[in-house]
Design a protein around this motif. Structure first.
Motif, short mmCIF file in Angstrom:
data_model
loop_
_atom_site.label_atom_id
_atom_site.label_comp_id
_atom_site.label_asym_id
_atom_site.label_seq_id
_atom_site.Cartn_x
_atom_site.Cartn_y
_atom_site.Cartn_z
N SER A 148 0.83 -1.20 0.00
CA SER A 148 0.00 0.00 0.00
C SER A 148 0.87 1.25 0.00
N ASN A 149 2.03 1.20 0.65
CA ASN A 149 2.93 2.36 0.64
C ASN A 149 3.52 2.60 -0.75
N GLU A 150 3.90 1.53 -1.43
CA GLU A 150 4.43 1.67 -2.79
C GLU A 150 3.33 2.17 -3.74
N PHE A 197 -8.08 -6.80 0.06
CA PHE A 197 -7.45 -7.80 -0.80
C PHE A 197 -5.97 -8.01 -0.48
N GLY A 198 -5.45 -7.32 0.51
CA GLY A 198 -4.03 -7.44 0.81
C GLY A 198 -3.73 -8.48 1.86
N GLN A 199 -2.46 -8.86 1.98
CA GLN A 199 -2.01 -9.78 3.01
C GLN A 199 -0.92 -9.12 3.82
N GLN A 200 -1.00 -9.25 5.14
CA GLN A 200 -0.02 -8.65 6.03
C GLN A 200 1.38 -9.13 5.69
N TYR A 248 2.84 -8.96 2.90
CA TYR A 248 2.99 -9.29 1.48
C TYR A 248 2.55 -8.14 0.58
N GLY A 249 1.46 -7.51 0.95
CA GLY A 249 0.93 -6.45 0.11
C GLY A 249 -0.17 -6.98 -0.79
#
Length: 214
Positions: free
Chosen positions: A35-37, A59-62, A64-65
């Motif tokens: 999310s930062n990228e 939809f993200g994974q801790q 992993y992104g």
């Protein structure tokens, strides 16, 4: 994927931007992004991105992104871009021709099936192999071809009458480029596009930046 019943219009308007940037990442072969990228790339805060996506279940994974492919496909499905839409354009002047050329070039599943005009000088010409037809035949064409979307590229004065005809014929949505907000029945979605609004916003930001430079 869990969806809330009511999603704010502000969130919906950000989704196409997410989709566009994700498509560019896919073309570059990038498979995952944090999310930062994504924030640095797209200009929204990482918190905003996470909040927006959480409206649809997240939809993200801790650690992993986000999977670029997975997120692109999910947002495309939310927007309905996993389907094809048949469209007609009313108004074959410069703007109507530009819209026809744009949709033909980008081939995004929005297919121009017919173009209609009242000017006899334009009736009969072909734009990307689509013949410009007499506007008098628009209702019959929309009904017979199960057209989904009507695109209005007419004058301000003609726009509402055109919208009424297209709604009567059974379109599900209208993309209106005439410089007036049109009204539709509740069953017909409408997107009023005011090109001048964007230009006026540009003028504001230019002048604001100039003032800050003083």
């Amino acid at each position: 994927m869990k969806r809330q019943e009511k999603i704010s219009n502000a969130v919906i308007k950000r989704l196409p931007r997410y989709c566009r940037y994700l498509a560019e990442l896919r073309e570059k072969g990038i498979t995952k992004i944090s999310s930062n990228e994504f924030s640095n790339l797209i200009g929204y805060t990482a918190s905003q991105i996470r909040q927006d996506l959480n409206n649809f279940g997240g939809f993200g994974q801790q650690g992993y992104g986000y999977s670029v492919d997975g997120l692109y496909n999910e947002i495309s499905a939310i927007l309905g871009l996993d389907k094809e839409y048949k469209m007609v354009i009313v108004g074959a002047g410069n703007l109507g021709q530009a819209i026809a050329n744009h949709t033909h070039y980008y081939k995004t599943g929005f297919i121009v099936c017919g173009i209609f005009e009242i000017n006899p000088k334009l009736i009969g010409i072909r734009i990307n192999d689509v013949e410009v037809m007499d506007y008098d035949n628009v209702v019959e064409f929309v009904e017979e071809n199960n057209i989904d979307i009507g695109i209005i590229c007419t004058t301000k004065d003609a726009a509402q009458e055109v919208a009424d005809k297209l709604c009567f014929a059974g379109v599900k949505g209208l993309w209106n480029f005439a410089p007036v907000d049109i009204e539709t029945p509740g069953r017909v979605a409408v997107e009023n596009v005011h090109i001048s609004d964007s230009l006026y916003s540009l003028a504001y930001h230019m002048n604001k930046n100039h003032e800050n430079d003083k």
